[in-house]
Write a protein that holds these residues in place. Structure first.
Motif, mmCIF file in Angstrom:
data_model
loop_
_atom_site.group_PDB
_atom_site.id
_atom_site.type_symbol
_atom_site.label_atom_id
_atom_site.label_comp_id
_atom_site.label_asym_id
_atom_site.label_seq_id
_atom_site.Cartn_x
_atom_site.Cartn_y
_atom_site.Cartn_z
ATOM 1 N N GLU A 101 25.607 73.045 79.170
ATOM 2 C CA GLU A 101 25.001 72.115 80.116
ATOM 3 C C GLU A 101 23.759 71.428 79.570
ATOM 4 N N ARG A 102 23.251 71.903 78.435
ATOM 5 C CA ARG A 102 22.068 71.278 77.847
ATOM 6 C C ARG A 102 22.466 70.390 76.671
ATOM 7 N N LEU A 103 21.845 69.203 76.590
ATOM 8 C CA LEU A 103 22.103 68.277 75.484
ATOM 9 C C LEU A 103 20.787 68.017 74.759
ATOM 10 N N ARG A 104 20.793 68.239 73.438
ATOM 11 C CA ARG A 104 19.586 68.036 72.642
ATOM 12 C C ARG A 104 19.909 67.230 71.383
ATOM 13 N N MET A 149 25.351 70.152 72.131
ATOM 14 C CA MET A 149 25.532 70.708 73.469
ATOM 15 C C MET A 149 25.429 72.230 73.398
ATOM 16 N N ASP A 150 24.537 72.791 74.190
ATOM 17 C CA ASP A 150 24.431 74.245 74.252
ATOM 18 C C ASP A 150 23.887 74.640 75.612
ATOM 19 N N SER A 151 23.359 75.836 75.727
ATOM 20 C CA SER A 151 22.867 76.333 77.000
ATOM 21 C C SER A 151 21.388 76.648 76.898
ATOM 22 N N ALA A 152 20.658 76.390 77.969
ATOM 23 C CA ALA A 152 19.248 76.751 78.019
ATOM 24 C C ALA A 152 19.060 78.231 78.313
ATOM 25 N N GLU A 153 20.109 78.898 78.768
ATOM 26 C CA GLU A 153 20.030 80.337 79.034
ATOM 27 C C GLU A 153 20.001 81.101 77.714
ATOM 28 N N TRP A 156 23.548 65.234 68.239
ATOM 29 C CA TRP A 156 23.425 65.533 69.659
ATOM 30 C C TRP A 156 24.246 66.798 69.923
ATOM 31 N N ASP A 180 15.241 75.137 66.645
ATOM 32 C CA ASP A 180 15.566 73.819 67.194
ATOM 33 C C ASP A 180 16.004 72.838 66.113
ATOM 34 N N HIS A 212 27.819 63.230 78.280
ATOM 35 C CA HIS A 212 27.679 64.682 78.185
ATOM 36 C C HIS A 212 28.316 65.423 79.363
#
Length: 450
Positions: free
Chosen positions: A54-57, A164-168, A162, A129, A41
């Motif tokens: 910066e976020r991976l879920r 990739m996005d932002s927690a902001e 999986w 989510d 990531h």
């Protein structure tokens, strides 16, 4: 050298050949295999120019229709999907490989979902989510779709991706209609994917009055036309690449066929899953037509229209100069559609009586010409993927003939791959075209009322 320098070098070689998103598929696959998902990531973000991811879920994937029907703020069905439609053999002059088959249509509906995150140049709708995927049945498996084509997807499992996005938190807008996605830069996809989505919404009673989210990469001529095709007081909201928005009420409609993220299309059986039910596509074309006519309806003086294709593009007619000369001798006016605004393109095909075009987006324009058109499409002998185009023309009351010529085996782009050979360059016999045109023009039914 770092452990991934060889992958970075290969990525830089592949991007000019295949495009950024397609080249990224192999890079992501190799990186995940070598490092694992979590370690890959951070390593993938800079080379693939992925800001704010910066976020991976690991998120579950659910069919859009299932969620819309159960949880949508608004649900307006047009047709249920699952109905079988026949695609007969084409009317072809020359060698061809098409055989009749049946296709199953997809559901048509308009929905509105609460609290959805979207991005420019991405197909993902992130809701509670979860990832919403416009898929029905086994479509994605049949075409071996590659979901990591989407810039937000790093790795895909059977029912989880999986992401990739932002927690902001993303900037918020209250309400919008979704007309974005990773194919939005391609003019042909506007004819087969995005305009049919708009038509679906209009048929379901969507009245506009809210921003329409469109990728900034969409062809300028399409963006200009949309302002005339949309309901009054409905502005375009252009989204730059990977720009984030949180929409409190997102309106959307499904695809009329399954375009896929980046299907492998390894067999004819798989390719058939991408064909469109002709009655559905014809219905949606008939929805857009009157709006285009209202926006632009003026005589062109061109009864015989040749929608030419630039020779440097794929699936080229290698002896295009000779073909152009034959068509000119029969009174056809050569037009490069991309040199004209989209509404003018639609007006050209409406005003013409005879239309000749090489297979591709130019040929798709003919479907918007209305009933009674005499249309001839030039193509290679691989005609099976064109069955839905022929069947749709019949529903629209158009006469459609395919003229084929042999593949140009001396072309540097020639391939014998069982699916990709459809995109081979080819030749059209000038003498055969000349004789056929003379008969076609002489024996066509008289023009109906304007």
């Amino acid at each position: 050298m770092t452990p991934i320098d060889d992958l970075l070098d290969q990525l830089q070689r592949d991007i000019p050949l295949y495009g950024h998103l397609t080249a990224a598929i192999g890079f992501k696959q190799a990186l995940v295999e070598r490092l694992g998902v979590a370690t890959a990531h951070p390593a993938v973000q800079a080379p693939l120019q992925l800001p704010g991811m910066e976020r991976l879920r690991r998120l579950p994937v659910r069919p859009l229709r299932e969620v819309a029907q159960a949880h949508g703020r608004h649900w307006h069905p047009l047709w249920p999907g699952g109905q079988v439609h026949a695609l007969p053999r084409l009317q072809v002059v020359g060698p061809h490989d098409d055989q009749p088959l049946e296709v199953i249509d997809r559901a048509g509906y308009l929905t509105c979902l609460d609290e959805v995150d979207v991005r420019g140049r991405s197909e993902l709708l992130l809701w509670r989510d979860q990832v919403l995927h416009d898929v029905e049945g086994d479509e994605a498996q049949r075409v071996r779709d590659q979901f990591i084509f989407d810039p937000q997807v790093l790795h895909a499992e059977a029912d989880h991706w999986w992401v990739m996005d932002s927690a902001e938190p993303a900037p918020v807008i209250e309400e919008a209609f979704w007309l974005g996605g990773h194919h939005a830069h391609d003019f042909g996809h506007w004819l087969t994917e995005y305009l049919p989505k708009l038509a679906t919404a209009l048929r379901a009673g969507w009245s506009g009055g809210m921003p329409v989210l469109v990728d900034a990469s969409a062809p300028a001529t399409v963006r200009t036309a949309l302002t005339a095709l949309l309901p009054a007081d409905t502005p375009l909201r252009l989204m730059s690449a990977l720009e984030r928005l949180h929409v409190r009420r997102l309106w959307c409609a499904p695809n009329v066929s399954y375009p896929g993220f980046c299907p492998l299309l390894a067999s004819d059986d798989a390719a058939a899953r991408l064909l469109t039910a002709p009655l559905r596509m014809a219905t949606l074309i008939q929805t857009i037509g009157p709006r285009a006519r209202q926006a632009l309806d003026r005589p062109t003086g061109i009864e015989r229209l040749y929608l030419a294709r630039r020779p440097e593009r794929h699936k080229a007619i290698v002896n295009h100069a000779a073909v152009d000369a034959v068509l000119a001798a029969h009174g056809f006016v050569r037009v490069l559609p991309e040199e004209h605004p989209f509404l003018e393109q639609l007006n050209l095909v409406r005003q013409a009586r005879f239309i000749v075009a090489p297979e591709g987006s130019n040929a798709l324009l003919g479907a918007f010409g209305g009933p009674g058109k005499q249309i001839a499409i030039l193509t290679s002998p691989y005609t099976q993927p064109l069955l839905d185009l022929g069947a749709t023309a019949a529903v629209l009351g158009q006469s459609l003939t395919f003229l084929t010529g042999p593949c140009a085996q001396d072309s540097p782009r020639h391939t014998e791959h069982p699916f990709w050979c459809f995109w081979n360059d080819y030749r059209i016999d000038p003498a055969g075209l000349d004789a056929w045109l003379a008969d076609w023009l002489a024996t066509a039914p008289a023009a109906g009322p304007a």
